[in-house]
Design a protein around this motif. Structure first.
Motif, mmCIF file in Angstrom:
data_model
loop_
_atom_site.group_PDB
_atom_site.id
_atom_site.type_symbol
_atom_site.label_atom_id
_atom_site.label_comp_id
_atom_site.label_asym_id
_atom_site.label_seq_id
_atom_site.Cartn_x
_atom_site.Cartn_y
_atom_site.Cartn_z
ATOM 1 N N LYS A 196 0.709 -1.131 -0.066
ATOM 2 C CA LYS A 196 0.190 0.058 0.069
ATOM 3 C C LYS A 196 0.993 1.300 0.069
ATOM 4 O O LYS A 196 1.917 1.481 0.537
ATOM 5 C CB LYS A 196 -0.863 -0.094 1.279
ATOM 6 C CG LYS A 196 -1.869 -1.171 1.136
ATOM 7 C CD LYS A 196 -2.676 -1.004 2.425
ATOM 8 C CE LYS A 196 -3.912 -2.102 2.673
ATOM 9 N NZ LYS A 196 -4.589 -2.133 3.617
ATOM 10 N N GLY A 197 0.458 2.278 -0.650
ATOM 11 C CA GLY A 197 1.202 3.323 -0.748
ATOM 12 C C GLY A 197 2.406 3.403 -1.592
ATOM 13 O O GLY A 197 3.382 4.296 -1.897
ATOM 14 N N ASN A 198 2.307 2.387 -2.621
ATOM 15 C CA ASN A 198 3.156 2.083 -3.358
ATOM 16 C C ASN A 198 4.770 2.136 -2.804
ATOM 17 O O ASN A 198 5.595 2.302 -3.713
ATOM 18 C CB ASN A 198 3.232 3.286 -4.641
ATOM 19 C CG ASN A 198 3.875 2.817 -6.142
ATOM 20 O OD1 ASN A 198 3.409 1.635 -6.250
ATOM 21 N ND2 ASN A 198 4.380 3.760 -6.698
ATOM 22 N N HIS A 199 5.021 1.672 -1.707
ATOM 23 C CA HIS A 199 6.206 1.437 -1.023
ATOM 24 C C HIS A 199 6.699 0.075 -1.143
ATOM 25 O O HIS A 199 5.615 -0.927 -1.262
ATOM 26 C CB HIS A 199 6.114 2.081 0.382
ATOM 27 C CG HIS A 199 6.080 3.319 0.829
ATOM 28 N ND1 HIS A 199 6.921 4.214 0.115
ATOM 29 C CD2 HIS A 199 5.131 4.053 1.147
ATOM 30 C CE1 HIS A 199 6.766 5.514 0.172
ATOM 31 N NE2 HIS A 199 5.483 5.454 1.294
ATOM 32 N N LEU A 200 7.781 -0.206 -0.913
ATOM 33 C CA LEU A 200 8.209 -1.535 -1.246
ATOM 34 C C LEU A 200 8.237 -1.876 0.453
ATOM 35 O O LEU A 200 8.646 -1.408 1.181
ATOM 36 C CB LEU A 200 9.874 -1.982 -1.462
ATOM 37 C CG LEU A 200 10.057 -1.802 -3.190
ATOM 38 C CD1 LEU A 200 11.325 -1.482 -3.481
ATOM 39 C CD2 LEU A 200 9.643 -3.155 -3.783
ATOM 40 N N ASN A 201 7.659 -3.193 0.693
ATOM 41 C CA ASN A 201 7.511 -3.914 1.848
ATOM 42 C C ASN A 201 8.021 -5.337 2.007
ATOM 43 O O ASN A 201 8.384 -5.807 0.949
ATOM 44 C CB ASN A 201 6.350 -4.109 2.554
ATOM 45 C CG ASN A 201 5.476 -2.784 2.751
ATOM 46 O OD1 ASN A 201 5.880 -1.939 3.449
ATOM 47 N ND2 ASN A 201 4.464 -2.290 2.260
ATOM 48 N N ILE A 202 8.633 -5.655 2.946
ATOM 49 C CA ILE A 202 9.246 -7.194 3.005
ATOM 50 C C ILE A 202 7.858 -8.104 3.369
ATOM 51 O O ILE A 202 7.230 -7.991 4.641
ATOM 52 C CB ILE A 202 10.132 -7.389 3.902
ATOM 53 C CG1 ILE A 202 11.342 -6.469 3.346
ATOM 54 C CG2 ILE A 202 10.827 -8.796 4.037
ATOM 55 C CD1 ILE A 202 12.585 -6.416 4.199
ATOM 56 N N TYR A 203 7.928 -9.129 2.791
ATOM 57 C CA TYR A 203 6.768 -10.267 2.886
ATOM 58 C C TYR A 203 7.753 -11.591 2.996
ATOM 59 O O TYR A 203 8.730 -11.667 2.715
ATOM 60 C CB TYR A 203 5.954 -10.394 1.831
ATOM 61 C CG TYR A 203 4.927 -9.163 1.467
ATOM 62 C CD1 TYR A 203 3.667 -9.124 1.841
ATOM 63 C CD2 TYR A 203 5.668 -8.166 0.696
ATOM 64 C CE1 TYR A 203 2.889 -8.108 1.772
ATOM 65 C CE2 TYR A 203 4.801 -6.978 0.448
ATOM 66 C CZ TYR A 203 3.218 -6.996 0.957
ATOM 67 O OH TYR A 203 2.633 -6.004 0.685
ATOM 68 N N THR A 204 6.823 -12.627 3.581
ATOM 69 C CA THR A 204 7.507 -13.874 3.764
ATOM 70 C C THR A 204 6.461 -14.905 3.395
ATOM 71 O O THR A 204 5.025 -14.745 3.271
ATOM 72 C CB THR A 204 7.848 -14.146 5.228
ATOM 73 O OG1 THR A 204 8.501 -15.487 5.048
ATOM 74 C CG2 THR A 204 6.601 -14.183 6.042
#
Length: 478
Positions: A204-212
């Motif tokens: 959300k917000g077009n930011h990179l986030n870390i997922y698993t």
């Protein structure tokens, strides 16, 4: 001759247009970000009136924007001495890049005060002040790290420079791993066992986030977002997990960054089922520029990280270093400030070798071996399962009994669950032995319950193996 005359006339016209450029034209070029074109006019004006603060500022800003940063300071200082607002911003940026954080903080603070006075937004420069303050703290704790080598590569394929062992897992670009189109900057880390992923992706917000993601049988689970302590609302990417399964390094532009991407470390806390507060790994790993993709290859005792500090557009420097067992820092009070800044910048990798020449020599040999070794094709063996004295299966596809195939799927999932719980138990035991008596008393019941569960899972796996073996042998006899 006519051709030569035409060329000469065009040259003269071109020269005349530059020399005849007015102040207003130069200011318009400056306003539009055409600093290279504006710079000659400001220089000419400055030569005729060297004490004019505006000419000094404009020329100094053009020098900064066109890469002549060492030449920019003296002109910007003249502009700031006459309270030209933007001169303070440029000086703050320049001093930050030069690791002169006290001066950077002073100039950003002066700039912020002017913004407030003129009713202009200050949020961006409040963050710049915080970064300068943080940088000033970090320069006082530069870690002693032996940098073995450095190579400059294209950012587009920088992962090719990471020659890490299979025991350390694997790194892949997002699009390559997930076989997708587009320009996703996410990096995927896969554990050695191949049963877990950590990766950067747009949230959300077009930011990179870390997922698993976790592998369940032969499919990946739905993505799970790591907590807000890691995904803080700014870009977070470039994850790497140590072999202990709980220590994660990643890069973020969020809170606690001294500029651009900074490298952080955090650890999973099994007691709270959450991650500890991330820590900035400090200098020389981090800088006012983008620093990321920190990897520790425990098998080869080599570390890797990337940085675009002082690199041209599209290039990145990969630094290879010897990981420290415990952090040691240079003595701030007894180390010359210029040398400390040089060490923090990694101006010279040889400068970091002092007293560790033998370690560096051995590390260089390991690095050469890693670089020269040819990648071995991975065997397609998923496991070794003894069917009888004459037959051993190594893949799920080897089984012929439909019932045995179904049981094998359950067995593989049970093995994965068992390994996860066994690792969790080992971590809890480790925590127990390091804890106080009161803490041990509180941990003991949970450890006992987990021990029983792990033992039960082990027995269930053995029973499954017997059932699989019987089903397959009976089917083969038909």
């Amino acid at each position: 001759m006519k051709k030569k005359h035409v060329i000469f006339i065009l040259f003269c016209l071109s020269a005349f247009s530059i020399s005849a450029q007015t102040l207003e034209e130069a200011k318009e070029l400056f306003k539009n970000g055409q600093f290279e074109q504006a710079k000659p006019a400001f220089y000419k004006l400055l030569k005729s009136t060297p004490k004019n603060p505006n000419y000094n500022f404009w020329y100094g800003a053009c020098c900064y924007e066109t890469g002549e940063k060492n030449n920019a300071e003296k002109y910007l200082v003249v502009g700031a001495s006459k309270k030209i607002q933007e001169a303070f911003r440029y000086l703050g940026q320049l001093y930050s890049e030069q690791y002169r954080y006290e001066e950077a903080e002073e100039n950003f603070s002066a700039y912020e005060a002017m913004l407030i006075k003129n009713n202009q937004p200050t949020e961006k420069y409040e963050n710049a002040i915080k970064q300068a303050t943080l940088g000033n703290q970090m320069i006082k704790g530069v870690e002693k790290v032996a940098i073995v080598d450095s190579i400059i590569v294209n950012k587009s394929n920088f992962l090719n420079a990471y020659k890490i062992s299979e025991e350390s897992g694997s790194l892949s670009p997002f699009n390559e791993f997930f076989e997708t189109e587009g320009n996703n900057e996410g990096i995927v880390y896969q554990t050695e066992l191949g049963n877990k992923l950590y990766y950067g992706d747009k949230g959300k917000g077009n930011h990179l986030n870390i997922y698993t993601k976790t592998k369940l049988l032969d499919q990946w689970s739905e993505p799970a977002l790591l907590p807000t302590s890691i995904n803080s609302g700014s870009d977070a990417n470039y994850p790497f997990v140590m072999s202990d399964g709980i220590t994660i390094y990643y890069a973020s532009k969020g809170k606690g960054s001294v500029g651009g991407y900074d490298i952080f470390v955090t650890r999973y806390n099994s007691d709270t089922d959450n991650y500890l507060n991330p820590e900035n790994v400090g200098m020389p790993f981090n800088s006012p520029f983008n620093d990321y993709m920190y990897v520790i290859d425990e098998f080869n005792n080599l570390g890797w990280f990337a940085s675009d500090r002082y690199q041209p557009e599209g290039k990145v420097c990969i630094y290879i270093f010897i990981p420290n067992e415990s952090k040691q820092i240079y003595d701030y009070d007894s180390t010359d400030n210029g040398k400390l800044i040089s060490l923090a910048k990694i101006s010279s990798i040889k400068e970091s070798w002092k007293g560790r020449e033998a370690d560096v020599k051995a590390a260089k040999e390991r690095l050469a071996e890693v670089r020269n070794s040819k990648p071995q094709a991975k065997e397609n063996n998923e496991f070794e399962f003894v069917i009888n004295d004459n037959i051993t299966y190594t893949r799920q596809a080897d089984f012929t009994s439909p019932k045995a195939i179904e049981l094998v799927k359950k067995w593989q999932q049970a093995l994965s669950d068992y390994k996860e719980q066994a690792q969790k138990l080992e971590k809890q035991r480790d925590t127990y032995y390091k804890s106080t008596k009161d803490k041990q008393n509180s941990l003991a019941p949970g450890i006992l319950d987990l021990e029983k569960r792990v033992e039960q899972m082990d027995n269930e796996i053995k029973l499954l193996e017997i059932s699989i073996r019987n089903e397959e042998n009976n089917f083969l006899k038909k």
